[in-house]
Design an enzyme around this catalytic site. Structure first.
Site, PDB file in Angstrom:
ATOM      1  N   ASP A 267      70.669  31.845  24.704  1.00 21.00           N
ATOM      2  CA  ASP A 267      71.924  31.468  24.051  1.00 21.00           C
ATOM      3  C   ASP A 267      72.957  31.110  25.106  1.00 21.00           C
ATOM      4  OD1 ASP A 267      73.611  31.213  21.686  1.00 21.00           O
ATOM      5  OD2 ASP A 267      74.713  32.934  22.488  1.00 21.00           O
ATOM      6  N   GLU A 272      76.192  26.038  31.787  1.00 19.99           N
ATOM      7  CA  GLU A 272      76.580  25.645  30.424  1.00 19.99           C
ATOM      8  C   GLU A 272      77.983  25.043  30.318  1.00 19.99           C
ATOM      9  OE1 GLU A 272      76.223  29.685  28.654  1.00 19.99           O
ATOM     10  OE2 GLU A 272      78.309  29.457  28.090  1.00 19.99           O
TER      11      GLU A 272
HETATM   12  P1  NAD Z   1      78.864  46.639  27.540  1.00 13.65           P
HETATM   13  O1  NAD Z   1      79.851  46.710  28.651  1.00 13.65           O
HETATM   14  O2  NAD Z   1      79.126  47.446  26.310  1.00 13.65           O
HETATM   15  O3  NAD Z   1      77.406  47.037  28.071  1.00 13.65           O
HETATM   16  C1  NAD Z   1      76.882  46.565  29.274  1.00 13.65           C
HETATM   17  C2  NAD Z   1      75.866  47.577  29.761  1.00 13.65           C
HETATM   18  O4  NAD Z   1      75.249  47.033  30.936  1.00 13.65           O
HETATM   19  C3  NAD Z   1      76.468  48.936  30.152  1.00 13.65           C
HETATM   20  O5  NAD Z   1      75.764  49.976  29.514  1.00 13.65           O
HETATM   21  C4  NAD Z   1      76.292  48.994  31.659  1.00 13.65           C
HETATM   22  O6  NAD Z   1      76.090  50.307  32.146  1.00 13.65           O
HETATM   23  C5  NAD Z   1      75.077  48.121  31.853  1.00 13.65           C
HETATM   24  N1  NAD Z   1      74.955  47.568  33.198  1.00 13.65           N
HETATM   25  C6  NAD Z   1      75.919  47.074  33.990  1.00 13.65           C
HETATM   26  N2  NAD Z   1      75.390  46.659  35.136  1.00 13.65           N
HETATM   27  C7  NAD Z   1      74.063  46.887  35.074  1.00 13.65           C
HETATM   28  C8  NAD Z   1      72.993  46.660  35.969  1.00 13.65           C
HETATM   29  N3  NAD Z   1      73.179  46.121  37.179  1.00 13.65           N
HETATM   30  N4  NAD Z   1      71.765  47.016  35.575  1.00 13.65           N
HETATM   31  C9  NAD Z   1      71.573  47.608  34.363  1.00 13.65           C
HETATM   32  N5  NAD Z   1      72.545  47.841  33.488  1.00 13.65           N
HETATM   33  C10 NAD Z   1      73.784  47.479  33.835  1.00 13.65           C
HETATM   34  O7  NAD Z   1      78.712  45.099  27.204  1.00 13.65           O
HETATM   35  P2  NAD Z   1      78.260  44.457  25.819  1.00 13.65           P
HETATM   36  O8  NAD Z   1      79.456  44.316  24.950  1.00 13.65           O
HETATM   37  O9  NAD Z   1      77.064  45.146  25.336  1.00 13.65           O
HETATM   38  O10 NAD Z   1      77.889  42.979  26.304  1.00 13.65           O
HETATM   39  C11 NAD Z   1      76.698  42.704  27.014  1.00 13.65           C
HETATM   40  C12 NAD Z   1      76.693  41.251  27.435  1.00 13.65           C
HETATM   41  O11 NAD Z   1      76.757  40.379  26.300  1.00 13.65           O
HETATM   42  C13 NAD Z   1      77.880  40.841  28.308  1.00 13.65           C
HETATM   43  O12 NAD Z   1      77.397  40.194  29.449  1.00 13.65           O
HETATM   44  C14 NAD Z   1      78.623  39.815  27.516  1.00 13.65           C
HETATM   45  O13 NAD Z   1      79.172  38.842  28.319  1.00 13.65           O
HETATM   46  C15 NAD Z   1      77.543  39.239  26.635  1.00 13.65           C
HETATM   47  N6  NAD Z   1      78.101  38.631  25.413  1.00 13.65           N
HETATM   48  C16 NAD Z   1      77.568  37.462  24.954  1.00 13.65           C
HETATM   49  C17 NAD Z   1      78.075  36.861  23.805  1.00 13.65           C
HETATM   50  C18 NAD Z   1      77.504  35.583  23.266  1.00 13.65           C
HETATM   51  O14 NAD Z   1      78.093  34.978  22.350  1.00 13.65           O
HETATM   52  N7  NAD Z   1      76.351  35.130  23.738  1.00 13.65           N
HETATM   53  C19 NAD Z   1      79.141  37.465  23.135  1.00 13.65           C
HETATM   54  C20 NAD Z   1      79.643  38.667  23.608  1.00 13.65           C
HETATM   55  C21 NAD Z   1      79.128  39.255  24.758  1.00 13.65           C
END
Ligand code: NAD
Length: 354
Positions: A267, A272
């Protein structure tokens, strides 16, 4: 609250699409706001268009660098409201120095993104996108459409934050074995959900399907690269709804060609910017790697739409509109949304341009 046009808060909104306009102006409190919707992005070049506005509303590809923020400040802007979670596109140090408040929407609907990751997996595996096109051509053949039972597979979830843990729980709902990896594991949650934390190498070597749910940072840039991709099982699927730069596209293409990677659903994509969110039909796509990926039969790409649900757009609008109004009145912003708060440090912030 008066609804007289002269007393309304003027907000310039950049990089808007139909759904942004619909949901922002459809929010009940938005009657207090005079929206100036622009389809172009904010940058130092377009910043002078804010004249008359005291706030701006930005999305992921708007460029709030120091030069741009200085122009906003000169034009009378006091507040920057990001209608997204990420804030890497705004220079927060410069904003604080200039007395600009910056707020964001830290979480809108983790369910929206998790559900999209699952939708991508099911579509890719059962080749729904291909059968949809075939049937429209009156081709009812099933050749080449064989999938697998998800229940019989091991699914690895990298990142068990807000989105990753919902995705993991949905995958558990299929009855699949679900592994997880996170730098901050939550064992209590994992135990209650029937999910097993393993180390990074184990999640790569044991997963049939790998779903990425971590933020993009220096440490996670090209997490899936030439070396790590080879540690995946032969025929593994990769699902990425997080950030494009988590995956080295060149390494991915090499391993798709070799057959080591069995399928990919994206996605998000490394390059992009300027492509996703745009209607480029009828134009020549200048990105050779993206052209190649689009043409693989076992690659499925959506254009950064995982967040795009009614509930998420409503929540983005609610938080953004509430913060814009609160900032204008000098009131406290919603919890967890503040990146820089200059509302109370600069008296007179609350006045509006005449
Ligand atoms: P979040 O902050 O709640 O969770 C992220 C998790 O990743 C945390 O538990 C953290 O400990 C872990 N983490 C950080 N660095 C790490 C590493 N090096 N190795 C392993 N784990 C690690 O974030 P979220 O709200 O769950 O979002 C996750 C991702 O989704 C983000 O990158 C965000 O940009 C992306 N996202 C995409 C869309 C979309 O439309 N495609 C929309 C919203 C968010």
């Amino acid at each position: 609250m008066s609804s007289h046009p002269e007393t309304k808060l003027q907000v310039s909104v950049f990089d808007t699409k139909v759904y942004d306009r619909e949901y922002l102006s459809g929010n009940p409190d938005s009657r207090e706001i005079d929206w100036k919707f622009h389809d172009f992005r904010l940058s130092a070049d377009t910043a002078p268009t804010v004249a008359g506005s005291t706030a701006v509303c930005l999305f992921v590809n708007d460029k709030g660098d120091r030069e741009c923020l200085e122009i906003l400040k000169e034009c009378g802007v006091r507040m920057v409201a990001l209608r997204c979670a990420g804030f890497n596109n705004v220079d927060l140090d410069a904003a604080a120095e200039l007395g600009l408040s910056v707020v964001r929407v830290p979480a809108y609907s983790p369910h929206a993104v998790a559900e999209h990751a699952v939708a991508l997996l099911l579509t890719l595996n059962r080749k729904i996108h291909r059968s949809f096109n075939r049937v429209r051509e009156l081709n009812f053949s099933l050749n080449g459409l064989v999938g697998f039972d998800v229940v019989s597979r091991t699914i690895g979830v990298i990142g068990t934050g807000k989105i990753g843990r919902i995705a993991a729980q949905i995958f558990r709902g299929f009855g699949s074995r679900v592994l997880a990896y996170d730098v901050y594991p939550d064992h209590e949650w994992a135990n209650s959900a029937g999910i097993e934390y393993v180390d990074f190498d184990s999640i790569l070597s044991q997963s049939d399907i790998l779903s990425l749910h971590i933020p993009l940072m220096n440490e996670t840039f090209h997490l899936i690269n030439n070396t790590t991709i080879k540690k995946l099982k032969k025929g593994a699927y990769i699902i990425n709804t997080s950030r494009g730069r988590l995956i080295d596209t060149t390494a991915l293409i090499t391993e798709l060609k070799s057959g080591h990677i069995g399928g990919v659903a994206l996605d998000v994509y490394e390059e992009e910017e300027g492509v996703f969110f745009e209607d480029l039909s009828g134009k020549v796509l200048m990105d050779d790697e993206l052209s190649l990926l689009i043409n693989f039969p076992n690659v499925l790409i959506t254009s950064h739409q995982a967040f795009l649900t009614h509930e998420a757009l409503q929540e983005i609008a609610r938080v953004t509109v509430t913060n814009l109004i609160r900032g204008d009145r000098g009131e406290t912003f919603l919890d967890g949304t503040v990146l820089t708060d200059c509302t109370r440090s600069s008296p007179g912030n609350n006045s509006r341009p005449s």
